[in-house]
Design a protein around this motif. Structure first.
Motif, PDB file in Angstrom:
ATOM      1  N   GLY A 178       0.804  -1.197   0.000  1.00 51.52           N
ATOM      2  CA  GLY A 178       0.000   0.000   0.000  1.00 51.52           C
ATOM      3  C   GLY A 178       0.851   1.266   0.000  1.00 51.52           C
ATOM      4  O   GLY A 178       0.582   2.195  -0.742  1.00 51.52           O
ATOM      5  N   TYR A 179       1.870   1.294   0.853  1.00 50.01           N
ATOM      6  CA  TYR A 179       2.736   2.477   0.924  1.00 50.01           C
ATOM      7  C   TYR A 179       3.351   2.758  -0.444  1.00 50.01           C
ATOM      8  O   TYR A 179       3.330   3.890  -0.926  1.00 50.01           O
ATOM      9  CB  TYR A 179       3.842   2.289   1.971  1.00 50.01           C
ATOM     10  N   ASP A 180       3.900   1.724  -1.055  1.00 51.57           N
ATOM     11  CA  ASP A 180       4.577   1.908  -2.348  1.00 51.57           C
ATOM     12  C   ASP A 180       3.627   2.456  -3.402  1.00 51.57           C
ATOM     13  O   ASP A 180       4.027   3.274  -4.234  1.00 51.57           O
ATOM     14  CB  ASP A 180       5.195   0.592  -2.824  1.00 51.57           C
ATOM     15  N   GLU A 181       2.389   2.001  -3.387  1.00 53.51           N
ATOM     16  CA  GLU A 181       1.413   2.464  -4.375  1.00 53.51           C
ATOM     17  C   GLU A 181       1.174   3.966  -4.238  1.00 53.51           C
ATOM     18  O   GLU A 181       1.193   4.698  -5.228  1.00 53.51           O
ATOM     19  CB  GLU A 181       0.088   1.702  -4.214  1.00 53.51           C
ATOM     20  N   TYR A 182       0.949   4.452  -3.014  1.00 52.58           N
ATOM     21  CA  TYR A 182       0.698   5.889  -2.835  1.00 52.58           C
ATOM     22  C   TYR A 182       1.960   6.709  -3.071  1.00 52.58           C
ATOM     23  O   TYR A 182       1.898   7.794  -3.644  1.00 52.58           O
ATOM     24  CB  TYR A 182       0.093   6.168  -1.459  1.00 52.58           C
ATOM     25  N   ALA A 183       3.106   6.194  -2.667  1.00 54.38           N
ATOM     26  CA  ALA A 183       4.362   6.906  -2.919  1.00 54.38           C
ATOM     27  C   ALA A 183       4.608   7.043  -4.413  1.00 54.38           C
ATOM     28  O   ALA A 183       5.094   8.078  -4.879  1.00 54.38           O
ATOM     29  CB  ALA A 183       5.518   6.169  -2.244  1.00 54.38           C
ATOM     30  N   ARG A 184       4.246   6.017  -5.181  1.00 53.56           N
ATOM     31  CA  ARG A 184       4.420   6.044  -6.632  1.00 53.56           C
ATOM     32  C   ARG A 184       3.499   7.071  -7.293  1.00 53.56           C
ATOM     33  O   ARG A 184       3.873   7.714  -8.273  1.00 53.56           O
ATOM     34  CB  ARG A 184       4.140   4.648  -7.203  1.00 53.56           C
ATOM     35  N   ARG A 185       2.320   7.249  -6.747  1.00 49.62           N
ATOM     36  CA  ARG A 185       1.341   8.159  -7.345  1.00 49.62           C
ATOM     37  C   ARG A 185       1.715   9.637  -7.198  1.00 49.62           C
ATOM     38  O   ARG A 185       1.289  10.463  -7.988  1.00 49.62           O
ATOM     39  CB  ARG A 185      -0.034   7.961  -6.703  1.00 49.62           C
ATOM     40  N   ILE A 186       2.462   9.960  -6.168  1.00 48.21           N
ATOM     41  CA  ILE A 186       2.851  11.358  -5.954  1.00 48.21           C
ATOM     42  C   ILE A 186       3.988  11.688  -6.911  1.00 48.21           C
ATOM     43  O   ILE A 186       5.024  11.027  -6.913  1.00 48.21           O
ATOM     44  CB  ILE A 186       3.276  11.611  -4.491  1.00 48.21           C
ATOM     45  N   THR A 187       3.779  12.709  -7.729  1.00 45.00           N
ATOM     46  CA  THR A 187       4.782  13.072  -8.736  1.00 45.00           C
ATOM     47  C   THR A 187       5.066  14.567  -8.673  1.00 45.00           C
ATOM     48  O   THR A 187       4.578  15.266  -7.807  1.00 45.00           O
ATOM     49  CB  THR A 187       4.269  12.710 -10.143  1.00 45.00           C
ATOM     50  N   ASP A 188       5.805  15.031  -9.618  1.00 42.81           N
ATOM     51  CA  ASP A 188       6.110  16.452  -9.799  1.00 42.81           C
ATOM     52  C   ASP A 188       6.934  17.011  -8.649  1.00 42.81           C
ATOM     53  O   ASP A 188       8.082  16.677  -8.502  1.00 42.81           O
ATOM     54  CB  ASP A 188       4.843  17.289 -10.008  1.00 42.81           C
ATOM     55  N   ASP A 189       6.301  17.844  -7.841  1.00 41.46           N
ATOM     56  CA  ASP A 189       6.993  18.652  -6.843  1.00 41.46           C
ATOM     57  C   ASP A 189       7.131  17.982  -5.479  1.00 41.46           C
ATOM     58  O   ASP A 189       7.519  18.626  -4.514  1.00 41.46           O
ATOM     59  CB  ASP A 189       6.258  19.986  -6.687  1.00 41.46           C
ATOM     60  N   CYS A 190       6.806  16.714  -5.385  1.00 36.66           N
ATOM     61  CA  CYS A 190       6.801  16.038  -4.089  1.00 36.66           C
ATOM     62  C   CYS A 190       7.150  14.572  -4.290  1.00 36.66           C
ATOM     63  O   CYS A 190       6.803  13.982  -5.312  1.00 36.66           O
ATOM     64  CB  CYS A 190       5.402  16.180  -3.472  1.00 36.66           C
ATOM     65  N   GLN A 191       7.837  13.987  -3.332  1.00 36.90           N
ATOM     66  CA  GLN A 191       8.092  12.550  -3.382  1.00 36.90           C
ATOM     67  C   GLN A 191       8.197  12.022  -1.957  1.00 36.90           C
ATOM     68  O   GLN A 191       8.559  12.753  -1.032  1.00 36.90           O
ATOM     69  CB  GLN A 191       9.346  12.216  -4.171  1.00 36.90           C
ATOM     70  N   LEU A 192       7.844  10.762  -1.799  1.00 40.24           N
ATOM     71  CA  LEU A 192       7.963  10.097  -0.506  1.00 40.24           C
ATOM     72  C   LEU A 192       9.147   9.151  -0.543  1.00 40.24           C
ATOM     73  O   LEU A 192       9.361   8.455  -1.534  1.00 40.24           O
ATOM     74  CB  LEU A 192       6.702   9.293  -0.184  1.00 40.24           C
ATOM     75  N   GLU A 193       9.885   9.154   0.537  1.00 39.40           N
ATOM     76  CA  GLU A 193      11.016   8.236   0.679  1.00 39.40           C
ATOM     77  C   GLU A 193      10.917   7.646   2.076  1.00 39.40           C
ATOM     78  O   GLU A 193      10.822   8.372   3.069  1.00 39.40           O
ATOM     79  CB  GLU A 193      12.331   9.003   0.521  1.00 39.40           C
ATOM     80  N   LEU A 194      10.938   6.332   2.168  1.00 44.11           N
ATOM     81  CA  LEU A 194      10.796   5.641   3.439  1.00 44.11           C
ATOM     82  C   LEU A 194      12.164   5.277   3.987  1.00 44.11           C
ATOM     83  O   LEU A 194      12.987   4.690   3.291  1.00 44.11           O
ATOM     84  CB  LEU A 194       9.950   4.379   3.249  1.00 44.11           C
ATOM     85  N   LEU A 195      12.398   5.623   5.234  1.00 41.77           N
ATOM     86  CA  LEU A 195      13.621   5.241   5.934  1.00 41.77           C
ATOM     87  C   LEU A 195      13.199   4.551   7.223  1.00 41.77           C
ATOM     88  O   LEU A 195      12.565   5.168   8.082  1.00 41.77           O
ATOM     89  CB  LEU A 195      14.483   6.476   6.254  1.00 41.77           C
ATOM     90  N   GLU A 196      13.518   3.282   7.331  1.00 41.72           N
ATOM     91  CA  GLU A 196      13.182   2.516   8.533  1.00 41.72           C
ATOM     92  C   GLU A 196      14.420   2.411   9.416  1.00 41.72           C
ATOM     93  O   GLU A 196      15.495   2.056   8.947  1.00 41.72           O
ATOM     94  CB  GLU A 196      12.712   1.116   8.167  1.00 41.72           C
ATOM     95  N   LEU A 197      14.237   2.711  10.682  1.00 42.43           N
ATOM     96  CA  LEU A 197      15.320   2.561  11.650  1.00 42.43           C
ATOM     97  C   LEU A 197      15.084   1.302  12.469  1.00 42.43           C
ATOM     98  O   LEU A 197      13.943   0.968  12.789  1.00 42.43           O
ATOM     99  CB  LEU A 197      15.360   3.776  12.591  1.00 42.43           C
ATOM    100  N   ALA A 198      16.162   0.617  12.811  1.00 39.83           N
ATOM    101  CA  ALA A 198      16.045  -0.597  13.614  1.00 39.83           C
ATOM    102  C   ALA A 198      15.482  -0.256  14.995  1.00 39.83           C
ATOM    103  O   ALA A 198      15.891   0.723  15.625  1.00 39.83           O
ATOM    104  CB  ALA A 198      17.406  -1.264  13.754  1.00 39.83           C
ATOM    105  N   MET A 199      14.529  -1.054  15.417  1.00 43.50           N
ATOM    106  CA  MET A 199      13.922  -0.856  16.726  1.00 43.50           C
ATOM    107  C   MET A 199      14.869  -1.394  17.804  1.00 43.50           C
ATOM    108  O   MET A 199      15.555  -2.408  17.585  1.00 43.50           O
ATOM    109  CB  MET A 199      12.583  -1.591  16.782  1.00 43.50           C
ATOM    110  N   GLN A 200      14.909  -0.728  18.931  1.00 46.03           N
ATOM    111  CA  GLN A 200      15.703  -1.196  20.056  1.00 46.03           C
ATOM    112  C   GLN A 200      15.130  -2.525  20.560  1.00 46.03           C
ATOM    113  O   GLN A 200      13.921  -2.717  20.612  1.00 46.03           O
ATOM    114  CB  GLN A 200      15.683  -0.172  21.191  1.00 46.03           C
ATOM    115  N   LYS A 201      16.008  -3.449  20.898  1.00 45.99           N
ATOM    116  CA  LYS A 201      15.579  -4.759  21.398  1.00 45.99           C
ATOM    117  C   LYS A 201      14.884  -4.601  22.744  1.00 45.99           C
ATOM    118  O   LYS A 201      15.375  -3.922  23.630  1.00 45.99           O
ATOM    119  CB  LYS A 201      16.782  -5.695  21.557  1.00 45.99           C
TER     120      LYS A 201
END
Length: 137
Positions: free
Chosen positions: A1-24
């Protein structure tokens, strides 16, 4: 789902996902210490000059139309925006304190994979409002 909406946004805006490792987490873990470690990792990942927007249950509740207005003001500001979804125990006080904006998607506690999709969809919907795209109807 995330990838689909990120793909749809074009032109002057873009989404980039950065996942950080969760603390144990282990039985008996000090939750506040874990939140502080996660908070440090989050703040280290935010690039200098970026607008820091946190998603927090205590943040300002905004409508989709208000989010569209926020997006316009963020774009006029000219800085990249780092939107932060906290860990399972919430965000550290330091992250919240350094945030430029704090918004709430819901008072409900939601799983992170769902929040990611919900946020991407709402950003796409707000973007579509700002571009006169019919999606919002």
């Amino acid at each position: 789902g995330y990838d689909e909406y990120a793909r749809r946004i074009t032109d002057d805006c873009q989404l980039e996902l950065l996942e950080l490792a969760m603390q144990k987490r282990q039985k008996g873990s000090n939750i506040e210490q874990l939140k502080e470690k996660e908070g440090k990792a989050i703040l280290d990942a935010v690039k200098p000059g970026e607008r820091l927007v946190v998603l927090d249950v205590l943040g300002k509740a905004v409508s989709t139309e208000q989010l569209a207005g926020l997006m316009q003001s963020w774009q006029r500001d000219g800085r990249h925006v780092a939107m932060v979804i906290g860990g399972p125990d919430g965000l550290s006080g330091q992250v919240i304190k350094q945030a430029d904006d704090s918004i709430s998607l819901s008072k409900l506690t939601l799983p992170h994979p769902l929040v990611r999709v919900l946020l991407a969809e709402q950003l796409y919907r707000a973007w579509s409002i700002n571009h006169g795209h019919p999606y919002h109807r």
